[in-house]
Scaffold this motif. Structure first.
Motif, short mmCIF file in Angstrom:
data_model
loop_
_atom_site.label_atom_id
_atom_site.label_comp_id
_atom_site.label_asym_id
_atom_site.label_seq_id
_atom_site.Cartn_x
_atom_site.Cartn_y
_atom_site.Cartn_z
N TRP A 155 0.60 -1.61 -0.22
CA TRP A 155 -0.19 -0.31 -0.27
C TRP A 155 0.44 1.05 -0.01
CZ3 TRP A 155 -0.99 -4.88 1.53
CH2 TRP A 155 -2.35 -5.61 1.49
N TRP A 156 0.88 2.13 -0.96
CA TRP A 156 1.74 2.93 -1.48
C TRP A 156 2.03 4.26 -0.69
CZ3 TRP A 156 5.55 3.93 -5.17
CH2 TRP A 156 5.55 3.15 -5.78
N ASP A 157 0.82 4.97 -0.03
CA ASP A 157 0.44 5.94 1.22
C ASP A 157 0.71 5.52 2.81
OD1 ASP A 157 0.08 7.90 -0.52
OD2 ASP A 157 -2.17 7.14 -0.97
N LEU A 158 0.71 4.07 2.69
CA LEU A 158 1.22 3.88 4.25
C LEU A 158 2.67 2.86 4.71
CD1 LEU A 158 -2.22 1.16 4.33
CD2 LEU A 158 -1.53 2.93 4.95
N PRO A 159 2.87 2.89 5.76
CA PRO A 159 4.10 2.84 6.16
C PRO A 159 4.58 1.07 5.89
CG PRO A 159 3.22 3.74 7.82
CD PRO A 159 2.14 3.51 6.96
N LEU A 160 5.68 0.52 5.25
CA LEU A 160 6.04 -0.67 5.46
C LEU A 160 5.16 -1.40 6.39
CD1 LEU A 160 7.49 -2.51 2.86
CD2 LEU A 160 9.53 -1.57 4.45
N ARG A 161 5.24 -1.31 7.71
CA ARG A 161 5.17 -1.97 8.54
C ARG A 161 3.79 -2.26 8.73
NH1 ARG A 161 6.74 -2.25 13.40
NH2 ARG A 161 8.80 -0.39 13.69
N ASP A 162 2.90 -0.98 8.19
CA ASP A 162 1.53 -1.30 8.14
C ASP A 162 0.75 -2.13 7.34
OD1 ASP A 162 1.53 0.32 9.63
OD2 ASP A 162 0.06 2.06 9.20
N SER A 163 1.45 -1.55 5.83
CA SER A 163 1.33 -2.95 4.37
C SER A 163 1.23 -4.48 5.39
CB SER A 163 2.13 -2.93 3.30
OG SER A 163 1.71 -1.86 2.51
N ASP A 170 15.58 -3.04 7.79
CA ASP A 170 15.17 -3.13 9.25
C ASP A 170 14.58 -2.05 9.82
OD1 ASP A 170 17.39 -3.68 9.63
OD2 ASP A 170 17.66 -3.69 11.23
N LYS A 171 15.47 -0.42 9.38
CA LYS A 171 15.58 0.05 9.99
C LYS A 171 14.03 1.17 8.98
CE LYS A 171 19.75 0.94 11.47
NZ LYS A 171 20.50 0.24 10.98
N LEU A 172 13.59 0.81 7.89
CA LEU A 172 12.33 1.39 6.87
C LEU A 172 11.12 1.31 6.89
CD1 LEU A 172 14.60 0.83 3.94
CD2 LEU A 172 14.85 2.85 5.19
N MET A 191 11.45 -3.10 -3.53
CA MET A 191 11.42 -4.94 -3.88
C MET A 191 11.44 -5.46 -3.12
SD MET A 191 11.04 -5.19 -7.37
CE MET A 191 11.17 -6.81 -7.47
N ARG A 192 12.43 -4.88 -1.63
CA ARG A 192 13.17 -5.88 0.12
C ARG A 192 11.76 -6.25 0.12
NH1 ARG A 192 19.15 -3.74 0.90
NH2 ARG A 192 17.85 -2.19 -0.82
N GLY A 193 11.03 -4.82 0.29
CA GLY A 193 9.34 -5.22 1.22
C GLY A 193 8.58 -6.01 0.74
N GLU A 194 8.67 -5.73 -0.85
CA GLU A 194 8.17 -7.22 -1.94
C GLU A 194 7.74 -8.17 -1.35
OE1 GLU A 194 5.44 -6.09 -3.95
OE2 GLU A 194 5.25 -4.06 -4.38
N LEU A 195 9.29 -8.61 -1.65
CA LEU A 195 9.53 -10.24 -1.44
C LEU A 195 9.37 -10.59 0.32
CD1 LEU A 195 13.63 -10.48 -2.22
CD2 LEU A 195 11.31 -11.83 -2.63
N ILE A 196 9.23 -9.20 0.96
CA ILE A 196 8.80 -10.02 2.33
C ILE A 196 7.53 -10.05 2.06
CG2 ILE A 196 9.22 -8.43 4.49
CD1 ILE A 196 11.56 -7.90 4.93
N ALA A 197 6.70 -9.55 1.67
CA ALA A 197 5.76 -9.36 1.20
C ALA A 197 4.60 -10.27 1.35
CB ALA A 197 4.55 -8.38 0.85
N ALA A 198 6.13 -11.37 0.37
CA ALA A 198 5.41 -12.85 -1.02
C ALA A 198 5.77 -13.96 0.05
CB ALA A 198 6.25 -12.86 -1.90
N ASN A 223 8.87 -13.63 11.63
CA ASN A 223 8.92 -13.84 9.82
C ASN A 223 9.66 -12.50 9.50
OD1 ASN A 223 8.89 -16.27 9.24
ND2 ASN A 223 7.11 -16.17 8.29
N ILE A 224 8.75 -11.13 10.34
CA ILE A 224 9.19 -9.73 9.78
C ILE A 224 10.81 -9.48 10.67
CG2 ILE A 224 8.57 -7.50 10.89
CD1 ILE A 224 7.02 -7.95 8.89
N ALA A 225 10.87 -10.03 12.30
CA ALA A 225 12.48 -9.62 12.34
C ALA A 225 13.30 -10.52 11.53
CB ALA A 225 12.10 -10.61 14.09
#
Ligand SMILES: Nc1ncnc2c1ncn2[C@@H]1O[C@H](COP(=O)(O)OP(=O)(O)OP(=O)(O)O)[C@@H](O)[C@H]1O
Length: 327
Positions: free
Chosen positions: A112-120, A149-151, A165-172, A138-140
């Motif tokens: 979700w583009w407008d949300l911080p990575l954590r909320d996604s 982790d700082k983002l 892209m790294r966020g996408e991988l974690i989401a996947a 998993n998140i940690a």
């Protein structure tokens, strides 16, 4: 018979594109015309993938990779042929399969583009109903491996392409999928980020046994990650096998680069041809069937060698040879 988690049989997908006619009159004609072209984006492709395999799906631009991924993930319905992903038809059972699969489409975001990575990540936790302990672990772990982790508190739209892209991988991978479809997961990453992502993909496959099919235009990535590759071109499957086998078949030569202690004149070696010579650095080319040890012994009898390296031809070169032979 060994169990295949992905089975694709005679898969085809056509796209209809309406004909365009040039000029102002053409524009009007295009608008009312019903004439169209058929493009065979994927053309009679069959393959099977075993549980726990990590397979590269490669091909030049427009080869049909994304179209295949879209059909494997149930986004697109095939024109003909069949697909079974974990025994299910992905188009019909998209919801059920979503819990077992992780998807990265390099070109499209699932965050979700407008949300911080954590909320996604929290939203995905709720969608996939991931138990709290697994989610936290998993998140940690993933944030650390992928060094983002700082983002967590930064809105996705403010992340760089590599960070996203790294966020996408974690989401996947957040819900421990059994299968991951990664279409260009290394797109736009710098060298350091690529190394993190490669490590992440490889560990998910090795430690968790996740079956992974990944596409990439970078043959170095493919070579580092995959043992088996599928090569598609013009919608057709050109090759299905190991990287070792494709090299044996399409690159009968290997290279030996030698750094001599001094600049000798008239250098030669039996069973090897000089391919390149720059001062004291000489590259020989030799048949795959020749034992390089023999060449090295032969050379060291006549010259003083400081250093040497034996090289396999890069995958990119081998694939180019495959395309050339096909045409
Ligand atoms: N929606 C569409 N409508 C018409 N043609 C399409 C559509 N999507 C893809 N194509 C065509 O189908 C072919 C295969 O496209 P696809 O996106 O699957 O290739 P790709 O291998 O993923 O390429 P790239 O590496 O450039 O992403 C191309 O010729 C493309 O132009």
């Amino acid at each position: 018979m060994e169990k295949h988690i992905i089975r694709v049989e005679h898969l085809s997908r056509d796209y209809k594109t309406f004909k365009r006619f040039p000029g102002a009159r053409g524009l009007l004609h295009s608008f009312f015309s019903k004439e169209y072209d058929i493009r065979h984006a994927v053309d009679d492709v069959s393959f099977s993938i075993k549980r726990g395999e990590l397979v590269g799906y490669i091909g030049p631009n427009g080869a049909g990779k994304s179209t295949t991924f879209k059909m494997l993930t149930g986004v697109l319905v095939p024109t003909s042929g069949s697909i079974k992903v974990d025994e299910l038809n992905p188009f019909r059972y998209r919801q059920q399969l979503a819990r077992r699969t992780g998807i990265v489409f390099g070109q499209r975001s699932q965050l979700w583009w407008d949300l911080p990575l954590r909320d996604s990540m929290e939203i995905l936790r709720a969608i996939y109903q991931i138990p709290k302990e697994i989610y936290k672990r998993n998140i940690a772990e993933y944030m650390q491996i992928l060094e983002i982790d700082k983002l967590l508190n930064i809105p996705v739209r403010q992340l760089s392409l590599g960070q996203r892209m790294r966020g996408e991988l974690i989401a996947a991978f957040l819900h421990n999928p059994t299968i991951a479809f990664l279409d260009e997961p290394l797109l736009g990453l710098d060298i350091i980020a690529k190394e993190c992502v490669r490590q992440f993909i490889s560990e998910s496959n090795r430690k968790l046994g996740t079956t992974i099919i990944l596409s990439s235009n970078d043959m170095v990535d493919v070579e580092r990650l995959c043992q088996r590759i599928l090569i598609i071109d013009g919608g057709k499957l050109l090759y299905d096998g190991t990287i070792e086998e494709i090299k044996r078949r399409f690159a009968p030569h290997r290279r030996l680069t030698v750094h001599m202690a001094e600049g000798y004149s008239d250098i030669w070696a039996s069973e090897a041809k000089i391919e390149q010579q720059e001062a004291t650095r000489i590259t020989f080319r030799f048949e795959r069937t020749v034992n390089p040890q023999q060449i090295i012994i032969d050379l060291s009898k006549r010259y003083v060698i400081n250093d040497l390296i034996i090289e396999e031809p890069p995958l990119e070169e081998v694939i180019r040879e495959l395309y050339e032979r096909k045409n």
